[in-house]
Structure formats: C-alpha cells, structure tokens
Design an enzyme around this catalytic site. Structure first.
Site, PDB file in Angstrom:
ATOM      1  N   HIS A 100      -1.902 -25.525 -24.626  1.00  0.00           N
ATOM      2  CA  HIS A 100      -0.978 -25.577 -23.611  1.00  0.00           C
ATOM      3  C   HIS A 100      -2.693 -25.984 -22.839  1.00  0.00           C
ATOM      4  O   HIS A 100      -3.873 -25.366 -22.531  1.00  0.00           O
ATOM      5  CB  HIS A 100      -0.817 -24.464 -22.782  1.00  0.00           C
ATOM      6  CG  HIS A 100      -0.086 -24.356 -21.391  1.00  0.00           C
ATOM      7  ND1 HIS A 100      -0.988 -23.843 -20.176  1.00  0.00           N
ATOM      8  CD2 HIS A 100       1.165 -24.768 -21.039  1.00  0.00           C
ATOM      9  CE1 HIS A 100      -0.224 -23.983 -19.511  1.00  0.00           C
ATOM     10  NE2 HIS A 100       1.293 -25.142 -19.443  1.00  0.00           N
ATOM     11  N   GLU A 172       2.601 -33.063 -20.550  1.00  0.00           N
ATOM     12  CA  GLU A 172       2.012 -32.118 -19.174  1.00  0.00           C
ATOM     13  C   GLU A 172       1.000 -32.909 -19.052  1.00  0.00           C
ATOM     14  O   GLU A 172       0.335 -32.509 -19.128  1.00  0.00           O
ATOM     15  CB  GLU A 172       1.976 -30.221 -19.841  1.00  0.00           C
ATOM     16  CG  GLU A 172       3.711 -30.038 -19.640  1.00  0.00           C
ATOM     17  CD  GLU A 172       3.208 -28.759 -19.695  1.00  0.00           C
ATOM     18  OE1 GLU A 172       4.605 -27.669 -19.145  1.00  0.00           O
ATOM     19  OE2 GLU A 172       2.536 -27.891 -20.323  1.00  0.00           O
TER      20      GLU A 172
HETATM   21  P1  PGA Z   1       5.442 -25.384 -13.709  1.00  0.00           P
HETATM   22  O1  PGA Z   1       4.572 -25.435 -14.893  1.00  0.00           O
HETATM   23  O2  PGA Z   1       6.706 -26.266 -14.579  1.00  0.00           O
HETATM   24  O3  PGA Z   1       5.152 -24.725 -13.433  1.00  0.00           O
HETATM   25  O4  PGA Z   1       4.776 -26.609 -13.321  1.00  0.00           O
HETATM   26  C1  PGA Z   1       4.578 -26.095 -16.525  1.00  0.00           C
HETATM   27  C2  PGA Z   1       3.853 -25.468 -16.380  1.00  0.00           C
HETATM   28  O5  PGA Z   1       2.589 -25.300 -16.938  1.00  0.00           O
HETATM   29  O6  PGA Z   1       4.001 -25.432 -18.603  1.00  0.00           O
END
Ligand code: PGA
Length: 257
Positions: A100, A172
């Site tokens: 992550h 992400e």
């Molecule tokens: P968020 O977090 O949707 O609050 O931006 C996404 C994540 O860190 O997986």
C-alpha cells in the site's frame, strides 16, 4: 453464471476502526449489500490486524472477503512488528494487501521487499492485492509509467503464469490518496490502467495477464465512482474514506453496478 467477469469493490480501513467498530461496520455492510448478486461482485474489507479474527467470524466468506493490510516474508523469524502467513492462515485469512502507498511512502518499503512478501504469500496460497502508484514527483517528471512498470516488474518478479489468478492489482496514484488527494480524471486512469494491463501481459502472457483484475483507488467518492468504474481498463474500485461508512459504501456499489 460461470465466466462472468466480476466487478471488485474493496476498502482498507488503515489504522482506523477498533475491533468493535470493525465488527459493527461489517454487520452493517452485510446488511447494505445483502441484495447484491455475489456471482458478479467481489467485495472485500481489509481491517486492522487486531480485528481480523473477529472480522473473519462476522462475515459470510462468499459475501465479503477479509484481507490483511501487510505480511512479513517468512513463516517465522526475527521480523519484529510483522505478521507471518502462518498466523494469518491460522485465523482463516486468505487475502493479503502488499505495498500500500503508506507502506511504501511513509514506511519506506522497497519494491524488492514487496516482491519477497508477494512470493511468500503466493507460496502459501494467498490472494495478493499488490498496490502500486506513482508519486506526484514522478508524475511531474513524466516518469509515472516507468514507476508503475518498475513496481509491477519487480513486485511480481519470479512469479509465473500459474500465479496470475492469485494476483489483484490496486492502482492508486499517491497524489490522489487521502485528505489532500485529488481524484485522478477518468482519462488519466484509463491511460494508466492500459499501461498496467500491458505490463501484466508481458509478465504473465496475454491470456493470463488479461485476467488479472486492476482496481482504481485514490479519493473515490459518490461523485466519481460511476464514471471511474465505466472507464476502460478499470475492473473495480478500492476505496478509503468514502467506504468507511457502510451505508455509503453500499450506495456507491449500487450506483456503480
Ligand atoms: P482514499 O484512500 O479513498 O481515502 O483516498 C485510498 C487508499 O489509501 O487506499
């Protein structure tokens, strides 16, 4: 329904939600998603380590998969603060998130470390959600695609075609995550998902690579979820803040499908 492509929806609760809060969240989420056809949807929640055991007992596994936020790279050993695959297996967890953004960018994990974790998880039969994403500096320097390819090529190194079915990718962009994040546009997400899919085909071969689900995450909310899920190359949504209220997560899922 065999062969129907599933849409993925998941959340990572990060370092939020106690055991009690996680259990009541999961009970609510079961309620708000009880009408969904799970032949078509893969729903998952990734709570804190302390909540995992109760979380597994709270849900029906065919409706909500429970995953761990991280995993060490050995069955046992001097890795203080990490958790072993054996310990996760012991409580019935079969999904693990690796890499992550906060593990990489706050806790300084490297691609080589993510790869060791991925290999260990795969050897234990876990499904791995490998998260990748370019930083804002990489984006500004126009090396975002290179960063994504590096994270995939090193993170998935030494896996073969037979492992592809146990890999999910969470894309992400680091600059899109969290309170100060700005959601990526659908066009941007499309471009990056196509790069990721192309790279997965290089790694696993065309047929197996194509089947690896690629989820988008980073400031997904009620306003942008529908357009993001309709974006070419997006197989699911990986949501933080907007999913931490079970009713709202249920609403997003219903609208998105
Ligand atoms: P968020 O977090 O949707 O609050 O931006 C996404 C994540 O860190 O997986």
């Amino acid at each position: 329904m065999a062969g129907v492509k599933k849409i993925y929806f998941g959340t990572n609760t990060k370092m939020y939600k106690t055991i009690g809060e996680t259990v009541s969240y999961l009970q609510d989420l079961m309620h708000y998603t009880s009408d969904l056809d799970m032949e078509r949807i893969q729903l998952f929640v990734i709570p804190s380590f302390t909540a995992l055991e109760k979380a597994v007992k709270t849900v029906k596994p065919e409706r909500i998969a429970i995953g761990a936020q991280n995993m060490g790279w050995g069955d046992a050993g001097p890795l203080t603060g990490e958790i072993s695959p054996v310990m996760l297996e012991e409580i019935g967890v079969s999904l693990v998130m690796i890499g992550h953004s906060e593990r990489r960018n706050v806790l300084n994990e490297t691609d080589e470390q993510e790869n060791r974790k991925v290999l260990c998880a795969i050897s234990h039969g876990f499904t791995v959600l490998l998260c990748i994403g370019e930083t804002s500096e990489e984006k500004q320097n126009d090396v975002g695609n290179e960063a994504l390819r590096r994270q995939l090529k090193i993170g998935l190194k030494d896996l073969d075609i037979n492992n592809a079915r146990n890999i999910w990718i969470g894309y992400e962009p680091v600059w899109a995550i969290g309170e100060n994040g700005e959601p990526a546009s659908a066009d941007y997400v499309r471009e990056k998902h196509l790069i990721i899919k192309k790279t997965l085909k290089e790694i696993f071969g065309k047929e197996a690579g194509e089947k690896v689900p690629v989820l988008y995450g980073g400031s997904v909310n009620n306003q942008n979820a529908v357009s993001l899920i309709q974006t070419e190359g997006v197989d699911g949504l990986f949501i933080g803040r907007s999913a931490w209220d079970a009713e709202n997560f249920g609403t997003i899922i219903h609208e998105a499908i």
